[in-house]
Design a protein around this motif. Structure first.
Motif, PDB file in Angstrom:
ATOM      1  N   LEU A  76       0.829  -1.205   0.000  1.00 45.37           N
ATOM      2  CA  LEU A  76       0.000   0.000   0.000  1.00 45.37           C
ATOM      3  C   LEU A  76       0.865   1.257   0.000  1.00 45.37           C
ATOM      4  O   LEU A  76       0.584   2.228  -0.717  1.00 45.37           O
ATOM      5  CB  LEU A  76      -0.918  -0.019   1.224  1.00 45.37           C
ATOM      6  CG  LEU A  76      -1.878   1.166   1.358  1.00 45.37           C
ATOM      7  CD1 LEU A  76      -2.916   1.131   0.242  1.00 45.37           C
ATOM      8  CD2 LEU A  76      -2.570   1.146   2.714  1.00 45.37           C
ATOM      9  N   THR A  79       0.588   3.856  -3.178  1.00 47.78           N
ATOM     10  CA  THR A  79      -0.243   5.045  -2.934  1.00 47.78           C
ATOM     11  C   THR A  79       0.488   6.180  -2.244  1.00 47.78           C
ATOM     12  O   THR A  79       0.031   7.323  -2.294  1.00 47.78           O
ATOM     13  CB  THR A  79      -1.454   4.673  -2.060  1.00 47.78           C
ATOM     14  OG1 THR A  79      -1.004   4.276  -0.759  1.00 47.78           O
ATOM     15  CG2 THR A  79      -2.235   3.535  -2.684  1.00 47.78           C
ATOM     16  N   LEU A 120      -8.387  -1.269   4.255  1.00 44.26           N
ATOM     17  CA  LEU A 120      -7.356  -0.501   3.561  1.00 44.26           C
ATOM     18  C   LEU A 120      -7.774  -0.183   2.126  1.00 44.26           C
ATOM     19  O   LEU A 120      -7.470   0.914   1.602  1.00 44.26           O
ATOM     20  CB  LEU A 120      -6.039  -1.268   3.577  1.00 44.26           C
ATOM     21  CG  LEU A 120      -5.396  -1.449   4.959  1.00 44.26           C
ATOM     22  CD1 LEU A 120      -4.115  -2.266   4.852  1.00 44.26           C
ATOM     23  CD2 LEU A 120      -5.114  -0.092   5.608  1.00 44.26           C
ATOM     24  N   THR A 121      -8.474  -1.109   1.474  1.00 40.34           N
ATOM     25  CA  THR A 121      -8.984  -0.833   0.127  1.00 40.34           C
ATOM     26  C   THR A 121      -9.961   0.337   0.155  1.00 40.34           C
ATOM     27  O   THR A 121      -9.940   1.208  -0.738  1.00 40.34           O
ATOM     28  CB  THR A 121      -9.679  -2.088  -0.434  1.00 40.34           C
ATOM     29  OG1 THR A 121      -8.736  -3.160  -0.500  1.00 40.34           O
ATOM     30  CG2 THR A 121     -10.216  -1.813  -1.827  1.00 40.34           C
ATOM     31  N   VAL A 136      -8.061   3.628   0.419  1.00 36.46           N
ATOM     32  CA  VAL A 136      -7.467   4.049  -0.850  1.00 36.46           C
ATOM     33  C   VAL A 136      -8.530   4.596  -1.795  1.00 36.46           C
ATOM     34  O   VAL A 136      -8.353   5.634  -2.450  1.00 36.46           O
ATOM     35  CB  VAL A 136      -6.710   2.883  -1.499  1.00 36.46           C
ATOM     36  CG1 VAL A 136      -6.235   3.255  -2.895  1.00 36.46           C
ATOM     37  CG2 VAL A 136      -5.534   2.474  -0.625  1.00 36.46           C
TER      38      VAL A 136
END
Length: 539
Positions: free
Chosen positions: A427, A431, A462-463, A466
């Motif tokens: 991640l 990102t 976490l998805t 984002v």
């Protein structure tokens, strides 16, 4: 006066006794004492009104009773009292033409007094007195006192039967209530059907109870059993056309069979396997649909036949069993739809990424390979090879990322924390979001199902960060407590808006954590970030 006082005392004692057998014994002993009879007996008439279902004796010792053998069935003089329901006095039993004599080893009896036990015209039984003391005959006063005693006895018998009926109904209600509660809390259909079979057998006093459900090939399978030798029958297949159970399922109506060997629809081999002589077969009906059959065999006690009350009780249990099966089927169908839907969404996402990223990258590689044919300058070939190498590396990374999303190898090999560390590292690289991970789980591995659940919820959280949060910083804290594992994920993003509160994968998270009896809480407000906390019990 003493005899009348004894009648009153006996009436008080009888009214206070609730056990029917104790009532009958007290009646017989009191009658013998008041009339000075050496022998006394009480016969209780069965529901048909044609024979005796109980015969209580006093004055005959157990050894003599064993030598006599089978108790009277209500023939001869005893049968005459059942038919006429009128007092009968005889100086000598042998002189009456209706007498059929005594069996071997029976003590001699001459004088006789028989009085019916009546209440509101209903005959409950008869009192029999023989062998008055000193060889005398029974008198009018004996008959009058015995008749008075029989009136009190009738009330006592009725009260005892009402008490037994009330106790029986209370047990039925308690069992039905227990099953109703289990329908709400029990998710395992097998355990629920076993509970129904057990409670029904206890209330019906049956030797064995079976529950059979239809399967896709058109036959039935015995899914639940209780009673003598029942475990051997679990899983037995019954054909619709050749079994009594199958015929009852097709006809959708209850049937009581007093003799299985005489029933032409009965599979005699199955009957011999169960050792059954009688049966009750009740379809499990729900909205005019038969979804199974409950059968009970061989009522315990002297008479193995079941009654109409037994059939009604089995129908009440069958209705609840039908609800249990229907609910289980609907839950299974709903779960299957959810699983299939989730699979299709995941396939759609993977297909899109394979097409948009990996597919396009592979196409570019093919085009660049084709362009090599037109390059003559070695420096141009070297430059193209460098670009091609970078494209292959990028494509390989994309493939690996998809493989990790499907099932990270680190989760299986090393456990939850290393898998989340790799997820966090990916991640950060992709990102630029700063992610802090703190683990207080220790070295011991968690159960596989718990690790998968915690990983997937963290991955989904976490998805969401984002895709939706526009956050710059995320904090993850994993903690092991007494009997549980907890996780807290915080971000400094824009928070969850009211319109998105039911989306963002939260429903999937709640369903996933519910499967392991965990809990999930979300705290968020627009502009203030989001805190996601969840806890899972660990045995």
């Amino acid at each position: 006066m003493d005899r009348l006082r004894a009648i009153v005392d006996a009436g008080v004692a009888l009214a206070s006794e609730l056990s029917l057998d104790a009532v009958l014994k007290k009646i017989v002993e009191t009658a013998a004492e008041l009339t000075r009879a050496q022998y006394a007996a009480l016969g209780v008439i069965d529901p048909t009104g044609l024979a005796l279902e109980r015969f209580i004796v006093t004055g005959v010792d157990p050894e003599t009773q064993d030598a006599i053998g089978e108790l009277p069935r209500g023939r001869g003089i005893l049968g005459a009292l059942i038919d006429d329901a009128e007092p009968l006095r005889l100086d000598n039993l042998a002189d009456d033409p209706r007498s059929v004599g005594f069996p071997p080893n029976h003590p001699p009896m001459r004088s006789f007094l028989g009085v019916p036990i009546l209440l509101r015209g209903v005959a409950y039984g008869n009192l029999y007195l023989t062998e008055k003391a000193d060889g005398a005959s029974f008198t009018d006063e004996d008959e009058e006192l015995t008749t008075l005693l029989s009136s009190q006895a009738a009330v006592a018998i009725e009260n005892a039967r009402l008490y037994e009926a009330a106790t029986r109904w209370l047990k039925q209600l308690e069992s039905l209530n227990e099953i109703s509660n289990a329908l709400v809390s029990e998710v395992d259909l097998s355990r629920l059907l076993d509970l129904i079979a057990t409670r029904l057998r206890e209330l019906m006093h049956a030797r064995i109870v079976l529950i059979a459900l239809p399967v896709t090939d058109g036959s039935l399978i015995i899914r639940a059993t209780d009673g003598e030798g029942s475990d051997e029958l679990r899983g037995t297949r019954l054909e619709l056309e050749t079994s009594k159970t199958g015929r009852v399922l097709e006809r959708r109506r209850s049937e009581r069979v007093d003799s299985l060997i005489d029933d032409i629809e009965m599979d005699q081999e199955a009957g011999r396997k169960m050792g059954a002589r009688t049966g009750v077969f009740v379809p499990m009906m729900l909205r005019d649909r038969a979804i199974g059959v409950i059968s009970a065999h061989d009522k315990e006690g002297g008479d193995v036949r079941f009654t109409d009350e037994d059939v009604r009780l089995a129908e009440a249990f069958a209705a609840r069993a039908a609800v249990a099966v229907d609910l289980s089927e609907r839950v299974a169908r709903d779960a299957l739809r959810r699983v299939v839907g989730a699979q299709e969404l995941e396939r759609q996402r993977l297909a899109r990424e394979l097409h948009d990223e990996t597919g396009q990258a592979l196409t570019s590689i093919l085009l660049k390979l084709k362009s090599f044919e037109d390059l003559g300058d070695p420096s141009s070939v070297a430059a193209a090879m460098g670009e091609l190498r970078e494209l292959v590396v990028t494509t390989l990374q994309d493939v690996r990322r998809l493989a990790v999303e499907l099932r990270p190898k680190a989760l299986d090999d090393f456990g939850l924390v290393p898998a989340i560390e790799r997820l966090v590292g990916t991640l950060r690289e992709q990102t630029g979001i700063e992610v802090d991970l703190e683990s207080r789980l220790g070295r011991d591995r968690l159960p596989r199902e718990i690790e998968t659940t915690l990983y997937r919820i963290t991955q989904e959280a976490l998805t969401n960060v984002v895709k939706h949060a526009q956050a710059k910083h995320v904090s993850i804290v994993l903690t092991r407590r007494d009997g549980s594992v907890a996780a807290v994920i915080e971000d400094d993003g824009r928070g969850i808006t009211e319109s998105a509160g039911d989306g963002l994968g939260l429903l999937g998270m709640r369903e996933r954590i519910a499967l392991v009896d965990g809990r999930l809480e979300v705290e968020s407000s627009p502009g203030s970030g989001t805190t996601l906390s969840f806890e899972v019990p660990v045995a």
